[in-house]
Motif scaffolding. Structure first.
Motif, PDB file in Angstrom:
ATOM      1  N   ALA A  68       0.827  -1.201   0.000  1.00  0.00           N
ATOM      2  CA  ALA A  68       0.000   0.000   0.000  1.00  0.00           C
ATOM      3  C   ALA A  68       0.869   1.262   0.000  1.00  0.00           C
ATOM      4  O   ALA A  68       1.915   1.320   0.633  1.00  0.00           O
ATOM      5  N   VAL A  69       0.412   2.254  -0.741  1.00  0.00           N
ATOM      6  CA  VAL A  69       1.041   3.570  -0.754  1.00  0.00           C
ATOM      7  C   VAL A  69      -0.014   4.575  -0.308  1.00  0.00           C
ATOM      8  O   VAL A  69      -1.066   4.689  -0.933  1.00  0.00           O
ATOM      9  N   ARG A  70       0.280   5.280   0.775  1.00  0.00           N
ATOM     10  CA  ARG A  70      -0.699   6.236   1.291  1.00  0.00           C
ATOM     11  C   ARG A  70      -0.580   7.552   0.553  1.00  0.00           C
ATOM     12  O   ARG A  70       0.500   8.112   0.391  1.00  0.00           O
ATOM     13  N   LEU A  71      -1.691   8.059   0.085  1.00  0.00           N
ATOM     14  CA  LEU A  71      -1.766   9.355  -0.575  1.00  0.00           C
ATOM     15  C   LEU A  71      -2.857  10.150   0.135  1.00  0.00           C
ATOM     16  O   LEU A  71      -4.055   9.936  -0.107  1.00  0.00           O
ATOM     17  N   GLN A  72      -2.416  11.027   1.032  1.00  0.00           N
ATOM     18  CA  GLN A  72      -3.338  11.790   1.885  1.00  0.00           C
ATOM     19  C   GLN A  72      -4.256  10.825   2.642  1.00  0.00           C
ATOM     20  O   GLN A  72      -3.792  10.047   3.457  1.00  0.00           O
ATOM     21  N   ASP A  73      -5.565  10.854   2.385  1.00  0.00           N
ATOM     22  CA  ASP A  73      -6.475   9.993   3.135  1.00  0.00           C
ATOM     23  C   ASP A  73      -6.821   8.722   2.375  1.00  0.00           C
ATOM     24  O   ASP A  73      -7.750   8.011   2.738  1.00  0.00           O
ATOM     25  N   GLN A  74      -6.068   8.423   1.304  1.00  0.00           N
ATOM     26  CA  GLN A  74      -6.361   7.239   0.510  1.00  0.00           C
ATOM     27  C   GLN A  74      -5.189   6.270   0.521  1.00  0.00           C
ATOM     28  O   GLN A  74      -4.040   6.661   0.701  1.00  0.00           O
ATOM     29  N   MET A  75      -5.522   4.985   0.352  1.00  0.00           N
ATOM     30  CA  MET A  75      -4.518   3.944   0.209  1.00  0.00           C
ATOM     31  C   MET A  75      -4.489   3.533  -1.257  1.00  0.00           C
ATOM     32  O   MET A  75      -5.500   3.091  -1.803  1.00  0.00           O
ATOM     33  N   MET A  76      -3.311   3.665  -1.919  1.00  0.00           N
ATOM     34  CA  MET A  76      -3.170   3.371  -3.368  1.00  0.00           C
ATOM     35  C   MET A  76      -2.413   2.055  -3.550  1.00  0.00           C
ATOM     36  O   MET A  76      -1.501   1.732  -2.789  1.00  0.00           O
ATOM     37  N   PHE A  77      -2.805   1.310  -4.564  1.00  0.00           N
ATOM     38  CA  PHE A  77      -2.151   0.045  -4.898  1.00  0.00           C
ATOM     39  C   PHE A  77      -1.865  -0.001  -6.393  1.00  0.00           C
ATOM     40  O   PHE A  77      -2.607   0.568  -7.206  1.00  0.00           O
ATOM     41  N   TYR A  78      -0.798  -0.697  -6.759  1.00  0.00           N
ATOM     42  CA  TYR A  78      -0.505  -0.969  -8.169  1.00  0.00           C
ATOM     43  C   TYR A  78      -0.832  -2.426  -8.449  1.00  0.00           C
ATOM     44  O   TYR A  78      -0.470  -3.317  -7.673  1.00  0.00           O
ATOM     45  N   ARG A  79      -1.493  -2.656  -9.570  1.00  0.00           N
ATOM     46  CA  ARG A  79      -1.821  -4.015  -9.980  1.00  0.00           C
ATOM     47  C   ARG A  79      -1.027  -4.348 -11.246  1.00  0.00           C
ATOM     48  O   ARG A  79      -1.052  -3.577 -12.210  1.00  0.00           O
ATOM     49  N   VAL A  80      -0.379  -5.502 -11.249  1.00  0.00           N
ATOM     50  CA  VAL A  80       0.381  -5.945 -12.424  1.00  0.00           C
ATOM     51  C   VAL A  80      -0.571  -6.646 -13.374  1.00  0.00           C
ATOM     52  O   VAL A  80      -1.236  -7.616 -12.988  1.00  0.00           O
ATOM     53  N   LYS A  81      -0.629  -6.192 -14.602  1.00  0.00           N
ATOM     54  CA  LYS A  81      -1.523  -6.784 -15.593  1.00  0.00           C
ATOM     55  C   LYS A  81      -0.949  -8.096 -16.123  1.00  0.00           C
ATOM     56  O   LYS A  81       0.198  -8.451 -15.863  1.00  0.00           O
ATOM     57  N   GLN A  82      -1.767  -8.774 -16.887  1.00  0.00           N
ATOM     58  CA  GLN A  82      -1.375 -10.066 -17.427  1.00  0.00           C
ATOM     59  C   GLN A  82      -0.113  -9.985 -18.306  1.00  0.00           C
ATOM     60  O   GLN A  82       0.688 -10.923 -18.345  1.00  0.00           O
ATOM     61  N   ASP A  83       0.080  -8.872 -19.022  1.00  0.00           N
ATOM     62  CA  ASP A  83       1.223  -8.727 -19.914  1.00  0.00           C
ATOM     63  C   ASP A  83       2.472  -8.227 -19.195  1.00  0.00           C
ATOM     64  O   ASP A  83       3.496  -7.932 -19.833  1.00  0.00           O
ATOM     65  N   GLY A  84       2.351  -8.125 -17.820  1.00  0.00           N
ATOM     66  CA  GLY A  84       3.508  -7.697 -17.061  1.00  0.00           C
ATOM     67  C   GLY A  84       3.671  -6.202 -16.968  1.00  0.00           C
ATOM     68  O   GLY A  84       4.680  -5.758 -16.417  1.00  0.00           O
TER      69      GLY A  84
END
Length: 285
Positions: A269-285
């Motif tokens: 998780a990456v916190r950005l102010q009052d939100q928690m952000m996530f990166y998702r890896v797609k099928q193609d990488g």
């Protein structure tokens, strides 16, 4: 997962022992921090004054009974004389009133004797329950009165943990377990106890260890404190070995279950102010 709430422990029953009469302490029969038994003598207060009160009340009762017998004889005599028309009804009624008054005097004297005996009995202060005793302020020779308690006796066969939950946690519990505000506070469906509905809880002690007996939440406050935004709760733990004591700082751990949710590592998780952000890896990488 678990949620943790700061708590303070106390015995299932904690009683402050007050003297019922005033006087000097002539005997003290306990050691602070030890276990005392129900009915055990804790203090003895000087009995001299109260013994004299009993003797005086006993003498007054004898006088009242003697007067009662005299008025009874007088009334019986006047009743026979009145039947023979030797004396008037007025004289008979007067003697009857004296007899009734003497009966009341006996009852009053008996009541005063009972009070005196009760006060004499109060000179011996006993423990109301079995438990640990605390308080060492009064010693032999000290003057005691009803205004200040002598000691505290704590029954720790069971221990209560008092804690507070947030308004959000309260609403979550109410919705998940269908709690309602019943006659005896918060209740489960169909009037069931909250201890039967809510999950078992654990107690984390100050040294980081988990107490080996699970507890039950027995009280959930239905009122939210507007200043703190919390509601007072209570959990009860069996304490057969006496590990827990009154006044301990601990944490009540309540298990929480979530269904149909996506679980991700917290490190992702990456916190950005009052939100928690996530990166998702797609099928193609």
């Amino acid at each position: 997962y678990n949620t943790s709430f700061p708590a303070t422990t106390c015995g299932i029953t904690e009683i402050k022992v007050y003297p019922q009469v005033e006087g000097l302490v002539t005997k003290k029969n306990y050691t602070p921090g030890t276990i005392v038994q129900k009915g055990q003598t804790l203090f003895v207060i000087d009995q001299t004054e109260y013994q004299l009160s009993v003797q005086s009340a006993e003498a007054n009762l004898k006088v009242a009974k003697a007067n009662l017998e005299t008025t009874r004889l007088q009334y019986e005599s006047n009743r026979k004389l009145c039947e023979k028309r030797i004396i008037s009804d007025y004289v008979l009624n007067t003697s009857l009133n004296d007899y009734i008054s003497a009966q009341a005097s006996v009852s009053q004297a008996q009541a005063q004797l009972n009070i005196a005996r009760t006060n004499l009995g109060y000179c011996t202060v006993t423990s109301p329950v079995t438990g640990f005793i605390a308080g060492n302020e009064f010693n032999v020779g000290d003057m005691v009165s009803r205004a200040k308690y002598l000691c505290t006796v704590s029954d720790i066969s069971k221990v209560k943990a008092n804690f507070s939950i947030t308004e959000t946690d309260l609403l979550s519990m109410v919705k998940e377990f269908h709690l309602i505000n019943g006659k005896n506070g918060m209740e489960g469906p169909n009037g069931s106890l909250v201890s039967d509905v809510l999950p078992k809880v654990k107690l984390k002690l100050k040294d980081g260890s988990i107490y080996n007996n699970d507890g039950n939440i027995t009280v959930i406050g239905a009122i939210v404190n507007q200043t703190t935004g919390t509601s007072s709760c209570e959990a009860v733990f069996d304490n057969p070995d006496g590990v827990l004591r009154s006044g301990l700082s601990a944490n009540v751990i309540i298990p929480v279950s979530l269904n149909s949710v996506l679980s991700v590592p917290q490190t992702a998780a990456v916190r950005l102010q009052d939100q928690m952000m996530f990166y998702r890896v797609k099928q193609d990488g």
